[in-house]
Design a protein around this motif. Sequence first.
Motif, PDB file in Angstrom:
ATOM      1  N   ALA A 102       1.755   9.496  -5.594  1.00 40.35           N
ATOM      2  CA  ALA A 102       2.130  10.838  -5.129  1.00 40.35           C
ATOM      3  C   ALA A 102       3.262  11.415  -5.969  1.00 40.35           C
ATOM      4  CB  ALA A 102       2.527  10.797  -3.653  1.00 40.35           C
ATOM      5  N   LEU A 103       4.220  10.577  -6.330  1.00 43.99           N
ATOM      6  CA  LEU A 103       5.336  11.046  -7.151  1.00 43.99           C
ATOM      7  C   LEU A 103       4.871  11.392  -8.555  1.00 43.99           C
ATOM      8  CD1 LEU A 103       8.331  11.605  -7.239  1.00 43.99           C
ATOM      9  CD2 LEU A 103       8.716   9.234  -7.896  1.00 43.99           C
ATOM     10  N   ASP A 134       0.830  -1.202   0.000  1.00 46.96           N
ATOM     11  CA  ASP A 134       0.000   0.000   0.000  1.00 46.96           C
ATOM     12  C   ASP A 134       0.863   1.250   0.000  1.00 46.96           C
ATOM     13  OD1 ASP A 134      -2.327   1.513   0.041  1.00 46.96           O
ATOM     14  OD2 ASP A 134      -2.398   1.584   2.228  1.00 46.96           O
ATOM     15  N   VAL A 135       1.916   1.252   0.819  1.00 44.61           N
ATOM     16  CA  VAL A 135       2.842   2.394   0.857  1.00 44.61           C
ATOM     17  C   VAL A 135       3.511   2.574  -0.494  1.00 44.61           C
ATOM     18  CG1 VAL A 135       5.042   3.180   1.815  1.00 44.61           C
ATOM     19  CG2 VAL A 135       3.230   2.394   3.335  1.00 44.61           C
ATOM     20  N   ARG A 136       3.954   1.474  -1.100  1.00 42.03           N
ATOM     21  CA  ARG A 136       4.637   1.577  -2.397  1.00 42.03           C
ATOM     22  C   ARG A 136       3.715   2.158  -3.458  1.00 42.03           C
ATOM     23  NH1 ARG A 136       6.507  -3.608  -0.693  1.00 42.03           N
ATOM     24  NH2 ARG A 136       5.265  -4.729  -2.238  1.00 42.03           N
ATOM     25  N   GLN A 137       2.459   1.733  -3.468  1.00 38.16           N
ATOM     26  CA  GLN A 137       1.504   2.242  -4.460  1.00 38.16           C
ATOM     27  C   GLN A 137       1.180   3.709  -4.224  1.00 38.16           C
ATOM     28  OE1 GLN A 137      -1.796  -0.479  -4.114  1.00 38.16           O
ATOM     29  NE2 GLN A 137      -0.877  -1.999  -5.488  1.00 38.16           N
ATOM     30  N   ARG A 169       1.888  12.451  -9.369  1.00 38.13           N
ATOM     31  CA  ARG A 169       1.144  13.700  -9.250  1.00 38.13           C
ATOM     32  C   ARG A 169       2.103  14.888  -9.114  1.00 38.13           C
ATOM     33  NH1 ARG A 169      -1.970  11.954  -5.838  1.00 38.13           N
ATOM     34  NH2 ARG A 169      -0.904  12.577  -3.921  1.00 38.13           N
ATOM     35  N   LYS A 170       3.167  14.714  -8.347  1.00 34.25           N
ATOM     36  CA  LYS A 170       4.153  15.789  -8.177  1.00 34.25           C
ATOM     37  C   LYS A 170       4.830  16.120  -9.504  1.00 34.25           C
ATOM     38  CE  LYS A 170       8.329  17.058  -5.594  1.00 34.25           C
ATOM     39  NZ  LYS A 170       9.110  17.366  -6.800  1.00 34.25           N
ATOM     40  N   ARG A 171       5.189  15.095 -10.266  1.00 31.35           N
ATOM     41  CA  ARG A 171       5.829  15.343 -11.553  1.00 31.35           C
ATOM     42  C   ARG A 171       4.904  16.081 -12.509  1.00 31.35           C
ATOM     43  NH1 ARG A 171       8.711   9.374 -12.285  1.00 31.35           N
ATOM     44  NH2 ARG A 171      10.608   9.856 -11.068  1.00 31.35           N
ATOM     45  N   ALA A 172       3.603  15.722 -12.484  1.00 38.52           N
ATOM     46  CA  ALA A 172       2.646  16.421 -13.340  1.00 38.52           C
ATOM     47  C   ALA A 172       2.525  17.884 -12.933  1.00 38.52           C
ATOM     48  CB  ALA A 172       1.283  15.728 -13.265  1.00 38.52           C
ATOM     49  N   GLU A 173       2.505  18.135 -11.625  1.00 42.80           N
ATOM     50  CA  GLU A 173       2.427  19.514 -11.144  1.00 42.80           C
ATOM     51  C   GLU A 173       3.695  20.290 -11.510  1.00 42.80           C
ATOM     52  OE1 GLU A 173       1.770  19.002  -7.022  1.00 42.80           O
ATOM     53  OE2 GLU A 173      -0.377  18.512  -7.217  1.00 42.80           O
TER      54      GLU A 173
END
Length: 241
Positions: A108-109, A100-103, A111-115
């Motif tokens: 999150a990463l 779950d943490v890995r997913q 989403r950050k790259r898209a932002e």
Amino acid sequence: MKRPAGQSKAKRAHALLGAVLALGLVTWGVGAVSPVPPAAAGTDDVAATRAEVRQIQKHLDALGYDAGPVDGQYGQTTRKAIMAFERDHDMPVIGMPDQDVRQRLAKALQRKRAEDTAREEAEADQQDGQNRQTETAQGDDQQTGDTEIALPGTRWRLHHPQGENIVLEFRRGGTIQAPAGSWRWERQDGRVVIHYDSGSRLNSRLIGKLRGPRHMTGWGQDTFGERWQWSADRLPDNNDS
């Protein structure tokens, strides 16, 4: 009365296991590196390979969480970073490198790259606008040439940062003839925007400006978020001497 030998061995094994577990708890308490706890048979809830822990550490660092050295070791620093991530994302604060943490880290990463990409594009657009204002104020000849160059019917050698040179022939209707893949082009606010579709998962967009009649420069980005600088030189026309 003698106890069966098998029963005695089982008790000794049980006692040894208890001692090992107790020692493990003491070792964990003083902050030493602990192995990743194994999952129950047939599950992937807790177990993580060293490569997966290393990937978790990379993702945590990229998201601003200090996970310590990227070494694949599940220690106190990595555990605290996971707990901080879980706390910030409304997850149960456990600190285990489970699936779950890995997913959640991967999402999150992404989403950050898209932002980051959206912000960089906005900054690039703003910089282009400032450059156009400066060029207009200075009477830059390159800017005048940019608006007058007709791309349909011209051939350009695209220089890819990985050393690959591709010849693109611009045609009317926004199509591009190229050795492989699907290419098209358009004009946007004085810039040349080139779209590439490999036919599979890889797509790219190249944004550039004409720097005179025979040179073009810009930057590109693919579907995986990779960015690079590129340039292109115009090839002689068939009727050129």
